[in-house]
Motif scaffolding. Structure first.
Motif, PDB file in Angstrom:
ATOM      1  N   HIS A  19      -6.490   0.604  -4.130  1.00  0.00           N
ATOM      2  CA  HIS A  19      -5.988   1.735  -4.889  1.00  0.00           C
ATOM      3  C   HIS A  19      -6.880   1.981  -6.105  1.00  0.00           C
ATOM      4  N   ARG A  20      -6.829   3.187  -6.611  1.00  0.00           N
ATOM      5  CA  ARG A  20      -7.735   3.570  -7.704  1.00  0.00           C
ATOM      6  C   ARG A  20      -7.522   2.732  -8.961  1.00  0.00           C
ATOM      7  N   ASP A  21      -6.318   2.209  -9.155  1.00  0.00           N
ATOM      8  CA  ASP A  21      -6.041   1.422 -10.351  1.00  0.00           C
ATOM      9  C   ASP A  21      -6.388  -0.058 -10.169  1.00  0.00           C
ATOM     10  N   GLY A  22      -6.939  -0.415  -9.007  1.00  0.00           N
ATOM     11  CA  GLY A  22      -7.343  -1.788  -8.752  1.00  0.00           C
ATOM     12  C   GLY A  22      -6.381  -2.592  -7.906  1.00  0.00           C
ATOM     13  N   ALA A  23      -5.184  -2.094  -7.700  1.00  0.00           N
ATOM     14  CA  ALA A  23      -4.224  -2.807  -6.854  1.00  0.00           C
ATOM     15  C   ALA A  23      -4.701  -2.800  -5.397  1.00  0.00           C
ATOM     16  N   VAL A  24      -4.230  -3.779  -4.647  1.00  0.00           N
ATOM     17  CA  VAL A  24      -4.554  -3.893  -3.226  1.00  0.00           C
ATOM     18  C   VAL A  24      -3.257  -3.953  -2.436  1.00  0.00           C
ATOM     19  N   SER A  25      -3.190  -3.218  -1.344  1.00  0.00           N
ATOM     20  CA  SER A  25      -2.002  -3.257  -0.491  1.00  0.00           C
ATOM     21  C   SER A  25      -2.414  -3.463   0.958  1.00  0.00           C
ATOM     22  N   GLN A  26      -1.485  -4.007   1.722  1.00  0.00           N
ATOM     23  CA  GLN A  26      -1.735  -4.244   3.141  1.00  0.00           C
ATOM     24  C   GLN A  26      -0.584  -3.689   3.972  1.00  0.00           C
ATOM     25  N   ALA A  27      -0.918  -3.253   5.171  1.00  0.00           N
ATOM     26  CA  ALA A  27       0.083  -2.686   6.068  1.00  0.00           C
ATOM     27  C   ALA A  27      -0.142  -3.217   7.476  1.00  0.00           C
ATOM     28  N   SER A  28       0.937  -3.695   8.094  1.00  0.00           N
ATOM     29  CA  SER A  28       0.911  -4.157   9.483  1.00  0.00           C
ATOM     30  C   SER A  28       1.607  -3.118  10.344  1.00  0.00           C
ATOM     31  N   LEU A  29       0.954  -2.716  11.431  1.00  0.00           N
ATOM     32  CA  LEU A  29       1.485  -1.657  12.283  1.00  0.00           C
ATOM     33  C   LEU A  29       1.437  -2.070  13.744  1.00  0.00           C
ATOM     34  N   SER A  30       2.536  -1.869  14.448  1.00  0.00           N
ATOM     35  CA  SER A  30       2.549  -2.075  15.896  1.00  0.00           C
ATOM     36  C   SER A  30       3.750  -1.380  16.511  1.00  0.00           C
ATOM     37  N   GLY A  31       3.539  -0.804  17.663  1.00  0.00           N
ATOM     38  CA  GLY A  31       4.636  -0.217  18.422  1.00  0.00           C
ATOM     39  C   GLY A  31       4.916  -0.979  19.700  1.00  0.00           C
ATOM     40  N   ARG A  32       4.366  -2.207  19.773  1.00  0.00           N
ATOM     41  CA  ARG A  32       4.473  -2.961  21.017  1.00  0.00           C
ATOM     42  C   ARG A  32       5.019  -4.375  20.797  1.00  0.00           C
ATOM     43  N   VAL A  33       5.922  -4.509  19.825  1.00  0.00           N
ATOM     44  CA  VAL A  33       6.538  -5.818  19.584  1.00  0.00           C
ATOM     45  C   VAL A  33       8.045  -5.711  19.805  1.00  0.00           C
ATOM     46  N   ARG A  34       8.601  -6.677  20.461  1.00  0.00           N
ATOM     47  CA  ARG A  34      10.029  -6.664  20.779  1.00  0.00           C
ATOM     48  C   ARG A  34      10.832  -7.109  19.566  1.00  0.00           C
ATOM     49  N   LEU A  35      11.632  -6.211  19.030  1.00  0.00           N
ATOM     50  CA  LEU A  35      12.474  -6.497  17.880  1.00  0.00           C
ATOM     51  C   LEU A  35      13.870  -5.941  18.125  1.00  0.00           C
ATOM     52  N   PRO A  36      14.893  -6.501  17.463  1.00  0.00           N
ATOM     53  CA  PRO A  36      16.244  -5.959  17.634  1.00  0.00           C
ATOM     54  C   PRO A  36      16.344  -4.498  17.214  1.00  0.00           C
ATOM     55  N   LYS A  37      15.589  -4.099  16.177  1.00  0.00           N
ATOM     56  CA  LYS A  37      15.531  -2.716  15.723  1.00  0.00           C
ATOM     57  C   LYS A  37      14.228  -2.523  14.959  1.00  0.00           C
ATOM     58  N   PRO A  38      13.776  -1.284  14.802  1.00  0.00           N
ATOM     59  CA  PRO A  38      12.532  -1.039  14.065  1.00  0.00           C
ATOM     60  C   PRO A  38      12.580  -1.659  12.671  1.00  0.00           C
ATOM     61  N   ARG A  39      11.424  -2.140  12.227  1.00  0.00           N
ATOM     62  CA  ARG A  39      11.343  -2.794  10.924  1.00  0.00           C
ATOM     63  C   ARG A  39      10.296  -2.077  10.076  1.00  0.00           C
ATOM     64  N   THR A  40      10.754  -1.493   8.985  1.00  0.00           N
ATOM     65  CA  THR A  40       9.849  -0.868   8.018  1.00  0.00           C
ATOM     66  C   THR A  40      10.180  -1.440   6.649  1.00  0.00           C
ATOM     67  N   ARG A  41       9.172  -1.983   5.992  1.00  0.00           N
ATOM     68  CA  ARG A  41       9.424  -2.702   4.741  1.00  0.00           C
ATOM     69  C   ARG A  41       8.210  -2.587   3.827  1.00  0.00           C
ATOM     70  N   VAL A  42       8.458  -2.426   2.544  1.00  0.00           N
ATOM     71  CA  VAL A  42       7.402  -2.401   1.534  1.00  0.00           C
ATOM     72  C   VAL A  42       7.793  -3.339   0.411  1.00  0.00           C
ATOM     73  N   GLU A  43       6.885  -4.246   0.044  1.00  0.00           N
ATOM     74  CA  GLU A  43       7.109  -5.182  -1.060  1.00  0.00           C
ATOM     75  C   GLU A  43       6.041  -4.942  -2.113  1.00  0.00           C
ATOM     76  N   LEU A  44       6.479  -4.671  -3.341  1.00  0.00           N
ATOM     77  CA  LEU A  44       5.563  -4.461  -4.465  1.00  0.00           C
ATOM     78  C   LEU A  44       5.619  -5.673  -5.379  1.00  0.00           C
ATOM     79  N   LEU A  45       4.460  -6.239  -5.695  1.00  0.00           N
ATOM     80  CA  LEU A  45       4.404  -7.493  -6.452  1.00  0.00           C
ATOM     81  C   LEU A  45       3.499  -7.369  -7.667  1.00  0.00           C
ATOM     82  N   GLY A  46       3.947  -7.980  -8.761  1.00  0.00           N
ATOM     83  CA  GLY A  46       3.185  -7.972 -10.007  1.00  0.00           C
ATOM     84  C   GLY A  46       3.780  -8.955 -10.978  1.00  0.00           C
ATOM     85  N   PRO A  47       3.504  -8.818 -12.275  1.00  0.00           N
ATOM     86  CA  PRO A  47       4.007  -9.769 -13.271  1.00  0.00           C
ATOM     87  C   PRO A  47       5.524  -9.788 -13.390  1.00  0.00           C
TER      88      PRO A  47
END
Length: 290
Positions: free
Chosen positions: A209-237
């Motif tokens: 990101h322009r402010d220096g932060a780094v983020s990661q995203a995992s994507l797949s439509g081919r994994v067996r799960l009880p229901k779709p999982r979408t989640r974002v975790e923001l971490l800092g001080p």
């Protein structure tokens, strides 16, 4: 009681997503009414139109004549050229992501919207839920060093969502716009995106990101799960901020989306989740594709 007439919306498409969401949402009102349905399969259009007491248009031109706005529930390669035609006909646009099958097609839609001045809005579903907006508001005041996110489901393993373009292009083009949009909105503007893996199986994105932060995203439509999982975790001080779609009722999203689209059409002013935003997100997808 409001005296404002509902926005007459024509629907392009009569497939699973048109049946499950678009037609039902637009017909429910009160801010909109389903004015007509057109699809490449006339029988499917007729059946969907009959289910909601409206008409099946014999052509796209007839659909345009019957409405003041057009909603799209078709593959991106079909959406882009028809959206350009609709914009040139002066119709407001309710668009699916991605805008087009590739960046050039997406740019043609955004350019047509800019040239004609029509209202546009993008169906980034989860952005219309109150909990998502609360999360983004909290993120705006936070110091974020890094973020982790995922959008995972098994819809590509089989069923109505396992359609040609999704199986060919994979999760990056289908699910990627959702997470890239959320990360950009929550963490800050994304400067660069790199990808590893196979979009048709599992793909990992690393965003700087322009402010220096780094983020990661995992994507797949081919994994067996009880229901779709979408989640974002923001971490800092400070304490982490977490958004999870597990408890989201999508019916609440449709209510907000419909009301905001109708308000935009009546005011003549697009909101922030418009075709230009769709193009920006697709530019990030294209960067990830390398």
């Amino acid at each position: 009681m409001s005296t404002i007439a509902p926005v007459a919306v024509g629907l392009v498409g009569a497939g699973p997503w048109a049946r499950a969401m678009h037609a039902r949402m637009l017909a429910a009102g009160p801010e909109t009414r389903l004015a007509a349905v057109w699809a490449r399969r006339p029988q499917a259009a007729a059946e969907l139109a009959a289910a909601y007491g409206t008409v099946a248009a014999a052509s796209v031109e007839e659909l345009f004549d019957r409405c003041e706005a057009v909603a799209f529930a078709v593959p991106p390669a079909v959406q882009a050229p028809l959206a350009v035609r609709a914009a040139r006909a002066g119709k407001a646009l309710l668009l699916e992501k991605p805008l087009g099958a590739d960046l050039a097609a997406a740019r043609s839609v955004a350019d047509a919207v800019a040239a004609t001045g029509v209202v546009s809005q993008l169906v980034l579903t989860k952005r219309y839920h109150p909990s998502t907006r609360e999360f983004l508001a909290r993120a705006a005041g936070a110091e974020i060093l890094g973020a982790r996110s995922c959008y995972l489901h098994g819809a590509f393993l089989g069923g109505e969502a396992a359609t040609g373009w999704r199986l060919e292009q994979g999760a990056l083009l289908d699910l990627g716009p959702h997470l890239l949009d959320l990360l950009d909105a929550a963490v800050g503007p994304i400067a660069t995106v790199r990808a590893t893996g196979d979009s048709r199986q599992w793909i990992e994105l690393t965003c700087e990101h322009r402010d220096g932060a780094v983020s990661q995203a995992s994507l797949s439509g081919r994994v067996r799960l009880p229901k779709p999982r979408t989640r974002v975790e923001l971490l800092g001080p400070a304490e982490e901020l977490v958004w999870d779609s597990g408890d989201i009722d999508h019916e609440e999203c449709w209510t907000v989306l419909r009301a905001e689209f109708a308000a935009a059409v009546r005011s003549g002013r697009s909101g922030p989740i418009d075709a230009a935003r769709g193009l920006y997100v697709q530019e990030l997808v294209e960067q990830a594709r390398g």
